[in-house]
Design an enzyme around this catalytic site. Structure first.
Site, PDB file in Angstrom:
ATOM      1  N   GLU A 140       0.848  -1.200   0.000  1.00 14.81           N
ATOM      2  CA  GLU A 140       0.000   0.000   0.000  1.00 14.81           C
ATOM      3  C   GLU A 140       0.876   1.240   0.000  1.00 14.81           C
ATOM      4  O   GLU A 140       1.996   1.196   0.513  1.00 14.81           O
ATOM      5  CB  GLU A 140      -0.841   0.053   1.295  1.00 14.81           C
ATOM      6  CG  GLU A 140      -1.790  -1.082   1.457  1.00 14.81           C
ATOM      7  CD  GLU A 140      -2.429  -1.074   2.856  1.00 14.81           C
ATOM      8  OE1 GLU A 140      -2.422  -0.032   3.547  1.00 14.81           O
ATOM      9  OE2 GLU A 140      -2.915  -2.141   3.258  1.00 14.81           O
ATOM     10  N   LYS A 142       2.418   4.569   1.371  1.00 16.31           N
ATOM     11  CA  LYS A 142       2.589   5.116   2.716  1.00 16.31           C
ATOM     12  C   LYS A 142       2.464   6.628   2.583  1.00 16.31           C
ATOM     13  O   LYS A 142       3.419   7.320   2.235  1.00 16.31           O
ATOM     14  CB  LYS A 142       3.953   4.712   3.286  1.00 16.31           C
ATOM     15  CG  LYS A 142       4.145   5.143   4.721  1.00 16.31           C
ATOM     16  CD  LYS A 142       5.369   4.472   5.306  1.00 16.31           C
ATOM     17  CE  LYS A 142       5.609   4.881   6.741  1.00 16.31           C
ATOM     18  NZ  LYS A 142       5.688   6.314   6.977  1.00 16.31           N
ATOM     19  N   ASP A 144       2.236  10.396   3.456  1.00 12.94           N
ATOM     20  CA  ASP A 144       2.934  11.152   4.479  1.00 12.94           C
ATOM     21  C   ASP A 144       1.987  12.166   5.109  1.00 12.94           C
ATOM     22  O   ASP A 144       1.807  13.268   4.609  1.00 12.94           O
ATOM     23  CB  ASP A 144       4.118  11.867   3.816  1.00 12.94           C
ATOM     24  CG  ASP A 144       5.195  12.190   4.813  1.00 12.94           C
ATOM     25  OD1 ASP A 144       5.067  11.761   5.978  1.00 12.94           O
ATOM     26  OD2 ASP A 144       6.153  12.875   4.436  1.00 12.94           O
ATOM     27  N   TYR A 251      -6.644   2.737   6.425  1.00 12.93           N
ATOM     28  CA  TYR A 251      -5.843   1.581   6.029  1.00 12.93           C
ATOM     29  C   TYR A 251      -6.025   0.369   6.941  1.00 12.93           C
ATOM     30  O   TYR A 251      -5.413  -0.662   6.717  1.00 12.93           O
ATOM     31  CB  TYR A 251      -4.361   1.925   5.912  1.00 12.93           C
ATOM     32  CG  TYR A 251      -3.759   2.595   7.140  1.00 12.93           C
ATOM     33  CD1 TYR A 251      -3.599   1.898   8.327  1.00 12.93           C
ATOM     34  CD2 TYR A 251      -3.336   3.916   7.091  1.00 12.93           C
ATOM     35  CE1 TYR A 251      -3.046   2.503   9.441  1.00 12.93           C
ATOM     36  CE2 TYR A 251      -2.780   4.536   8.199  1.00 12.93           C
ATOM     37  CZ  TYR A 251      -2.641   3.820   9.366  1.00 12.93           C
ATOM     38  OH  TYR A 251      -2.102   4.428  10.470  1.00 12.93           O
ATOM     39  N   LYS A 341      10.928   2.408   2.874  1.00 20.80           N
ATOM     40  CA  LYS A 341      11.090   3.869   2.769  1.00 20.80           C
ATOM     41  C   LYS A 341      11.827   4.232   1.483  1.00 20.80           C
ATOM     42  O   LYS A 341      12.812   3.589   1.117  1.00 20.80           O
ATOM     43  CB  LYS A 341      11.897   4.399   3.961  1.00 20.80           C
ATOM     44  CG  LYS A 341      11.180   4.279   5.283  1.00 20.80           C
ATOM     45  CD  LYS A 341      10.295   5.462   5.561  1.00 20.80           C
ATOM     46  CE  LYS A 341      11.080   6.610   6.162  1.00 20.80           C
ATOM     47  NZ  LYS A 341      10.213   7.689   6.616  1.00 20.80           N
ATOM     48  N   CYS A 435      30.903  41.236   8.002  1.00 19.33           N
ATOM     49  CA  CYS A 435      29.486  40.897   8.129  1.00 19.33           C
ATOM     50  C   CYS A 435      28.702  41.613   7.018  1.00 19.33           C
ATOM     51  O   CYS A 435      28.833  42.827   6.865  1.00 19.33           O
ATOM     52  CB  CYS A 435      28.959  41.330   9.499  1.00 19.33           C
ATOM     53  SG  CYS A 435      27.161  41.224   9.615  1.00 19.33           S
ATOM     54  N   CYS A 438      26.450  44.448   8.883  1.00 16.09           N
ATOM     55  CA  CYS A 438      26.969  45.623   9.603  1.00 16.09           C
ATOM     56  C   CYS A 438      28.427  45.919   9.291  1.00 16.09           C
ATOM     57  O   CYS A 438      28.982  46.909   9.776  1.00 16.09           O
ATOM     58  CB  CYS A 438      26.790  45.441  11.105  1.00 16.09           C
ATOM     59  SG  CYS A 438      27.861  44.166  11.788  1.00 16.09           S
ATOM     60  N   CYS A 451      29.344  36.991  13.361  1.00 22.42           N
ATOM     61  CA  CYS A 451      29.480  38.442  13.436  1.00 22.42           C
ATOM     62  C   CYS A 451      29.427  38.770  14.929  1.00 22.42           C
ATOM     63  O   CYS A 451      28.438  38.448  15.593  1.00 22.42           O
ATOM     64  CB  CYS A 451      28.329  39.121  12.706  1.00 22.42           C
ATOM     65  SG  CYS A 451      28.122  40.839  13.199  1.00 22.42           S
ATOM     66  N   CYS A 456      24.375  44.507  15.433  1.00 28.69           N
ATOM     67  CA  CYS A 456      24.238  44.249  13.991  1.00 28.69           C
ATOM     68  C   CYS A 456      22.750  44.209  13.612  1.00 28.69           C
ATOM     69  O   CYS A 456      21.967  43.480  14.233  1.00 28.69           O
ATOM     70  CB  CYS A 456      24.907  42.907  13.689  1.00 28.69           C
ATOM     71  SG  CYS A 456      24.501  42.226  12.091  1.00 28.69           S
TER      72      CYS A 456
HETATM   73  S1  IVH Z   1      -0.273   0.523   8.772  1.00 32.54           S
HETATM   74  C1  IVH Z   1       1.426   0.116  13.407  1.00 32.54           C
HETATM   75  N1  IVH Z   1      -0.612   1.540   6.391  1.00 32.54           N
HETATM   76  O1  IVH Z   1       2.828   5.331   8.584  1.00 32.54           O
HETATM   77  C2  IVH Z   1       1.027   1.146  12.452  1.00 32.54           C
HETATM   78  N2  IVH Z   1       0.377   2.906   8.040  1.00 32.54           N
HETATM   79  O2  IVH Z   1       4.724   4.085  11.290  1.00 32.54           O
HETATM   80  C3  IVH Z   1       0.392   0.487  11.312  1.00 32.54           C
HETATM   81  N3  IVH Z   1       0.902   5.170   7.293  1.00 32.54           N
HETATM   82  O3  IVH Z   1       2.117   6.921  11.195  1.00 32.54           O
HETATM   83  C4  IVH Z   1       0.235   1.356  10.224  1.00 32.54           C
HETATM   84  N4  IVH Z   1       0.197   4.941   5.255  1.00 32.54           N
HETATM   85  O4  IVH Z   1      -0.114   6.286  10.134  1.00 32.54           O
HETATM   86  C5  IVH Z   1      -0.160   1.752   7.630  1.00 32.54           C
HETATM   87  N5  IVH Z   1      -0.991   2.299   4.250  1.00 32.54           N
HETATM   88  C6  IVH Z   1      -0.556   2.517   5.479  1.00 32.54           C
HETATM   89  C7  IVH Z   1      -0.009   3.759   5.875  1.00 32.54           C
HETATM   90  C8  IVH Z   1       0.449   3.911   7.171  1.00 32.54           C
HETATM   91  C9  IVH Z   1       0.732   5.769   6.105  1.00 32.54           C
HETATM   92  C10 IVH Z   1       1.521   5.790   8.476  1.00 32.54           C
HETATM   93  C11 IVH Z   1       0.917   5.438   9.798  1.00 32.54           C
HETATM   94  C12 IVH Z   1       2.061   5.601  10.758  1.00 32.54           C
HETATM   95  C13 IVH Z   1       3.254   5.374   9.905  1.00 32.54           C
HETATM   96  C14 IVH Z   1       3.903   4.040  10.206  1.00 32.54           C
END
Ligand code: IVH
Length: 718
Positions: A140, A142, A144, A251, A341, A435, A438, A451, A456
């Site tokens: 899935e 992730k 942000d 999720y 990541k 600087c 000044c 500086c 200043c």
């Molecule tokens: S499952 C135990 N699925 O990523 C946490 N997390 O540390 C299980 N996040 O802040 C999370 N997309 O909120 C999961 N598809 C996704 C996600 C997701 C973003 C975030 C989650 C958490 C961090 C994981």
């Protein structure tokens, strides 16, 4: 811009209190030092001023985890166990029935195995633990954003809570409703209970639109969509969330009662979508094994820019939900999933010019002005070059094509130069020897250039901005644009002069009607009462960050006592020096080392700081700390307490504050020097240790009795 690096301070209690033989283990010292660094960098990150890139921070955490696991630390003793609390004053705290953990992660990096190999290892361990030859996976995005736990009762949205520290979060139901990111009613569910977990985020287009509005109003744009979304969720007035374009997706499900759920993650996502929740079903995919999942993740890396929101990686989850229970979790992360990541996003762009900024303490920072480039959700046109030593090392030149990356995904920085694109006439950069603001001659301290002139103009501006900022005197409405006018049009040079401003003078400024001027005068008046800790932090004294300011204020109580002490210290009074910086052990201010103490007290004792404090006092600024005065309570005063577990009516910090107010000490670990262990629900190893050492264990009721009755002071405790 990054601040001068400070030496992270170790936790005194942990160092002071050798614990059951662990203190003799050198790994313990390394662990404590890592913990201090992690806390320090987390604080900088939360302030929006990370000093190190994400990758470097992750390395610290990885090493910490390795050691903490090896030493068998309890979850509640670990700094990585709980995400830093996001608690905001004024929001109700809600306990998570099912804790909100984090995901363990794999990330690319020098010296690390390939991402494929890291995922394959993780997968092999999970298959072995589950006793299966293979396990189907779900991949899935992730997103942000900010994690959220949302309770549906009888199919109706009942409550939305932030992650907080993972055990307790803030109730943001009104905010989530106002943002209209989740359905009020689930389709086809009218009974039972369902706790949905998901993420609130700010899609790139609406985030940029919001920032454009801020800029047009002369306000500072938000640093990035994630922090922006977090800030939005904490707006006291939920109307501010209407129409700003936040979004959410679900999720998973943490808890269900009276609702029949599917048995795989893949089907659960479809189920959530069918019942009206926002789920990016079309972005999720099933994989037969780790190899297939890795191939999907690699394809996503190339496509991340196509999405209308930021993703910082992917989440790989085991599909079969019954396996989730079998695999369990650590105090930090579940074993059923892992975050893949992405490397930090980098872009190449042309460096138009190198300008030099002078910070509040006089530090010069070279900054690259760039051809604007889209990077991780924002448009970047400036990036830090850190310092002149670094600039020379990278040999960055005007006209170069440079690579920019976001450190901590907030502050963009130049990470390298594409030499092959260098124009033939590009010349090496010559650092200034005066600087730029000044004209003073500059000082070199290690790798930084300063500086030395406190008068200043650039420093004056930065100090005023800092003085008025939220964590300092919190003068609402006094941002950079206004400070520029105060300095340029009204000739303000000292923070004390802010308190002389009146409506007629302010009303002369651009974009300032009489109404706004009145509001500002009221905000300035309110700032008079912030107390000594905030004032000390606001003064821009080197090495006095928020925590040090609070410690000094708590210890000395009044500016007078602090200045008297500073004078004695600077004069070399051995008793004063021994008081805060003894040759052995910890002094009165935990974590204050001799070199730092020398610098702090010298600056406090200097004529400009003395004059400024006197001027503030004259203008009615409160220079004492309204902590509860220590009222020694017999039986508590002089005794050492350790708190463990969840207390029935008080948070642990509240109980600690009350013990300290009664003259007692609070330590973080149990040793023979502990007098009482106060144990609440789910107390762990500390309770066992106390029993093993024969230390009296008491409950909250007994503690309250010893303190002389129920809480009559906690409201005043900071
Ligand atoms: S499952 C135990 N699925 O990523 C946490 N997390 O540390 C299980 N996040 O802040 C999370 N997309 O909120 C999961 N598809 C996704 C996600 C997701 C973003 C975030 C989650 C958490 C961090 C994981």
């Amino acid at each position: 811009m990054p601040r001068a690096p400070r030496t992270p301070q170790a936790t005194p209690t942990a160092l002071q209190q050798p614990e059951l033989g662990l203190a003799t283990d050198p790994r313990r010292a390394e662990l404590e030092a890592l913990a201090a660094q992690i806390r320090y960098h987390e604080a900088r990150y939360r302030e929006g001023r990370p000093e190190i890139p994400d990758g470097a921070f992750d390395d610290l955490v990885d090493r910490y985890r390795e050691l903490a696991d090896a030493l068998g630390l309890e979850p509640d003793e670990r700094v990585d166990a709980l995400p830093g609390s996001d608690h905001t004053e004024g929001f109700e705290t809600v306990e998570h029935v099912v804790p909100m953990l984090s995901l363990d992660k794999i990330a690319p990096g020098p010296g690390k195995e390939s991402m494929r190999a890291q995922l394959a290892n993780w997968y092999a361990r999970r298959c072995a633990d589950a006793g299966r030859p293979s396990l189907a996976l779900v991949v899935e995005p992730k997103v942000d954003g900010v994690s959220l736990s949302v309770l549906y009762e009888g199919g109706r949205l009942a409550r939305a809570v932030t992650r907080g520290d993972g055990r307790r979060g803030d109730d943001v139901t009104r905010q989530v409703r106002a943002a209209a990111v989740l359905p009020e009613r689930l389709e086809g569910v009218d009974r039972g209970l369902l706790e949905v977990r998901g993420e609130v985020y700010w899609p790139t287009a609406s985030f940029e639109r919001h920032n454009a509005i801020l800029v047009a109003r002369g306000l500072e744009p938000l640093a990035n969509p994630r922090n922006g979304a977090a800030g939005m969720l904490k707006r006291k007035d939920p109307r501010e969330l209407e129409g700003v374009g936040l979004a959410a997706f679900a999720y998973g499900v943490a808890r269900a009662r009276g609702v029949e759920l599917p048995s795989t993650q893949w089907e659960l996502l479809q189920w959530l979508a069918e019942h009206g929740l926002p789920v990016y079903v079309e972005l999720a995919a099933r994989a037969r094994d780790a190899d297939e999942a890795a191939a999907m993740c690699e394809r996503w890396l190339a496509r991340r820019g196509e999405l209308p929101f930021e993703i910082d990686g992917l989440v790989v989850k085991i599909d079969a939900l019954d396996v989730w229970d079998r695999l369990g979790s650590t105090g930090h992360h579940p074993h059923w999933g892992i975050a893949w990541k992405f490397p930090p996003e980098r872009r190449a762009t042309r460096l138009r010019a190198i300008v030099v900024q002078v910070g509040k303490s006089g530090k010069l920072t070279p900054v690259a002005e760039l051809d604007p480039v889209a990077l991780a959700g924002t448009t970047v046109s400036r990036a830090s070059l850190h310092n002149f030593v670094e600039l020379r090392r990278k040999d960055v030149r005007v006209g170069d094509t440079v690579l920019v990356e976001k450190a901590g995904e907030i502050i963009p920085q130049v990470v390298g130069v594409l030499r092959e694109s260098r124009p033939p006439d590009a010349v090496p950069y010559e650092p200034p020897n005066r600087c730029p603001s000044c004209g003073s001659s500059l000082l070199q301290e290690e790798i930084f250039t300063f500086c030395p002139n406190p008068a200043c103009p650039a420093q004056i501006r930065e100090r005023l901005v800092h003085f008025a900022s939220r964590k300092a005197m919190d003068i609402e409405g006094m941002g950079e644009a206004l400070v520029d006018q105060l300095v340029g049009k009204l000739g303000i040079v000292s923070p004390a002069e802010i308190f002389d401003l009146d409506v007629p003078r302010l009303a002369q400024l651009d974009r300032m009607g009489e109404r706004s001027a009145r509001k500002l005068v009221a905000a300035i008046a309110a700032a008079r009462d912030r107390g000594l800790a905030r004032v000390l932090y606001a003064l821009s004294i080197r090495h006095v960050g928020e925590a040090m300011a609070a410690d000094l204020a708590r210890h000395f109580g009044t500016a007078r006592a602090l200045l008297d002490f500073a004078a004695r210290y600077v004069a070399g009074d051995p008793a004063a020096i021994a008081h805060v910086a003894p040759e052995r052990g910890t002094g009165a201010i935990p974590g204050l080392a001799r070199k730092t103490a020398d610098s702090i007290f010298a600056e406090l004792d200097s004529p400009p700081v003395r004059a400024l404090l006197a001027a503030l006092a004259e203008r009615g600024v409160r220079l004492d700390e309204s902590v509860v005065p220590i009222r020694a309570v017999e039986g508590v005063a002089g005794r050492t307490f350790v708190l463990t577990g969840t207390l029935p009516s008080m948070r642990r910090e509240q109980a600690a504050a009350r013990i300290r107010a009664a003259g007692g000490k609070v330590a973080s670990s149990v040793s023979r020097r502990t007098d009482f262990v106060v144990a609440g629900a789910d107390a762990g190893s500390k309770l066992e240790t106390a029993r093993a050492l024969g230390i009296p264990v008491i409950d909250e009721a007994r503690l309250l009795e010893m303190l002389g009755g129920p809480d009559d002071v906690s409201g005043a405790v900071r």
